[in-house]
Design a protein around this motif. Structure first.
Motif, mmCIF file in Angstrom:
data_model
loop_
_atom_site.group_PDB
_atom_site.id
_atom_site.type_symbol
_atom_site.label_atom_id
_atom_site.label_comp_id
_atom_site.label_asym_id
_atom_site.label_seq_id
_atom_site.Cartn_x
_atom_site.Cartn_y
_atom_site.Cartn_z
ATOM 1 N N VAL A 307 17.364 35.830 43.353
ATOM 2 C CA VAL A 307 18.389 35.005 42.707
ATOM 3 C C VAL A 307 17.747 34.045 41.712
ATOM 4 N N LEU A 310 19.680 31.724 39.106
ATOM 5 C CA LEU A 310 20.990 31.297 39.593
ATOM 6 C C LEU A 310 20.907 29.834 40.001
ATOM 7 N N LEU A 386 25.319 39.842 41.076
ATOM 8 C CA LEU A 386 24.647 38.953 40.146
ATOM 9 C C LEU A 386 24.542 39.623 38.788
ATOM 10 N N VAL A 398 27.576 34.702 39.024
ATOM 11 C CA VAL A 398 28.147 35.600 40.015
ATOM 12 C C VAL A 398 29.425 36.192 39.436
#
Length: 540
Positions: A307, A310, A386, A398
């Protein structure tokens, strides 16, 4: 002449003295002058007492600029008192200044009257008290609005931002931090300075700051119950899903910081906010103008991929519409499967999911029975993944969408918060495909293929040698003969060659023959009976 008895002879003859009676008024006139002096002195003393104003005490942190008998108390630059004594407090932590105030200023000494020492200051981008460099410091005064009288005061450490009675309203702001703000920092409305920060304090729990701002009239009427305040300090450079943004309110805000306020677009409630109304102070304009929903649902998305990129606050996107945001990012280790995962907590705003699935054109919202509606969406392939928001920044967001081919999944509502199913993102899918391709390539026996190729090349080399030693000489002879044949043909086709002359003559004969046949055909067309009777002889 006979002498009276008892008188000596030959004594001079004097008249007899007679005592005169003294007047009573003569004694009173003698004492009239000191009496008048006493009366005048008493009258002056009484007048002084009657005209003497009250004595007050003002407490300061330091005695800088205070001098007994010299330091004046001024209101609107008019002397209304003087400092008589400066001493330390009993605990030696503060300085107590005793001052005599003029009698006509007695009604100005109320409960919220403020005092401060006027000295040269540079604070909050403003310069004040420059005139005291020559005249010396004095105590400034601002009249309060209360009616209760007071004689002991606590002096301010800095001059008040605005004087009492200035038209406008004060509001309270709640913020997570101060940023570059200070007392006196400007407040902007549409890039016009309309107020300033009057005070700030750390909350008792230490979790945030409370700021007081004063908006001058008539601009205070633009502060409504829906108004949003945000930091407009300095240059705001941000990297988000849309790229690089540079925002600033004004040159003043770049240097000393400031705040700004405005109503969000399409606001309904524009009722003027009452004084001391409380507002939230947002970090920037984009955050302030975001839609703030009343209904918020929290879910967890469990990702098994990286991730990186993010961030908390990243949008939750449904086909281009922001329907939520990332609230938190964690890590989790499953002791059963011995695998790590990345739980991402998201906030979804159900009010943003609108549809017109009902007959008659009436819209519906998923807020009535959100659990049933969510189960329906998940059963029909709703998944989260993602996606890359910007190649420049590498930020992720997202995305939620329908994937009918995704494995079946359900929502476990017994968990808090419930978990929504996910699928690998496009980048993860590409990585998996590359990994699978590399695995397949690793299974190919390149060594054996290389040996076979080497043997094939060795055989090809032998074949080339055979062709060079045996076939090539014959081929060269054949090519030489073919070249000679082509040369002979070329010579025969020259314009002056015998073959060419014979060909020309033959073509001429053929032309004459064709002309004769054409003449015959014309004659037979005109005289078809000639085929039977023959050509008649010409009459002579």
């Amino acid at each position: 002449m006979d002498k009276p008895p008892g008188q000596q002879p030959d004594a001079p003859d004097f008249p007899e003295a007679v005592a005169a009676r003294r007047s009573r008024w003569r004694v009173q006139l003698v004492w009239l002058v000191p009496l008048v002096a006493v009366l005048i002195g008493g009258w002056l003393a009484v007048k002084t007492v009657l005209e003497k104003g009250p004595t007050i005490t003002i407490s300061f942190v330091t005695g800088e600029g205070l001098e007994a008998g010299k330091t004046k108390i001024k209101f609107k630059n008019v002397d209304i008192g003087v400092i008589k004594k400066v001493v330390l407090s009993p605990d030696h932590k503060r300085v107590i200044a005793s001052a005599e105030v003029n009698r006509d200023a007695t009604n100005m000494l109320v409960d919220d009257t403020r005092f401060w020492v006027v000295r040269p200051r540079i604070s909050g981008g403003t310069v004040s008290g420059i005139g005291t460099l020559l005249s010396g410091s004095f105590i400034g005064m601002d009249i309060g609005t209360e009616s209760k009288a007071r004689r002991d005061f606590v002096g301010l450490e800095s001059p008040p931002v605005f004087a009492a009675g200035v038209p406008g309203r004060e509001f309270v702001l709640k913020s997570g931090n101060m940023g570059s703000l200070d007392i006196g920092s400007p407040v902007f409305f549409r890039r016009l300075q309309v107020g300033q920060i009057t005070s700030y304090a750390l909350d008792p729990d230490g979790a945030g700051m409370t700021l007081h701002v004063f908006v001058n009239a008539p601009y205070d009427k633009y502060v409504s119950n829906s108004t949003r305040f945000w930091h407009a300090s300095g240059v705001d450079v941000s990297l988000d899903t849309t790229g690089v943004k540079v925002n600033t309110e004004s040159l003043v805000s770049i240097l000393i910081g400031g705040l700004a306020f405005e109503d969000p677009p399409n606001v309904v409630d524009k009722t003027e906010a009452a004084a001391q109304s409380q507002f939230e102070l947002f970090s920037d304009r984009a955050e302030a103008m975001k839609r703030h929903d009343n209904i918020v649902d929290t879910y967890v998305l469990n990702f098994k991929e990286s991730v990186r990129g993010l961030l908390v606050g990243a949008p939750l996107d449904f086909r281009g519409i922001v329907v939520g945001e990332v609230a938190a990012i964690y890590t989790h280790f499953d002791p059963v499967t011995k695998e790590f995962s990345i739980p991402v907590e998201v906030r979804i705003f159900p009010e943003r999911f609108t549809s017109r699935y009902q007959s008659g054109g009436k819209g519906g919202r998923m807020t009535a029975d959100r659990k049933a509606f969510t189960d329906y969406l998940v059963a029909h392939g709703l998944r989260a993944q993602l996606k890359t928001a910007s190649l420049l920044t590498g930020n992720l967001y997202v995305a939620v969408d329908f994937f009918p081919a995704a494995p079946k999944a359900t929502v476990d509502w017994s968990k808090s918060p419930p978990e929504l199913p996910t699928i690998p993102g496009n980048l993860q899918g590409l990585q998996d495909s590359i990994t699978s391709l590399v695995a397949k390539l690793n299974k190919i026996p390149f060594d054996a293929i290389g040996k076979d190729l080497h043997q094939t090349l060795t055989d090809a080399d032998g074949l080339l040698k055979t062709l060079n030693t045996q076939v090539a000489p014959e081929a060269r002879a054949t090519l030489a003969a073919a070249q000679e044949t082509l040369a002979s043909a070329n010579r025969s086709l020259q314009p002056d060659s015998p073959l060419s002359q014979s060909t020309v003559d033959t073509m001429r004969e053929l032309s004459r023959t064709a002309a004769a046949f054409r003449t015959l055909a014309d004659y037979l067309e005109r005289h078809p009976e000639a085929l039977i009777r023959g050509k008649p002889e010409d009459k002579k």
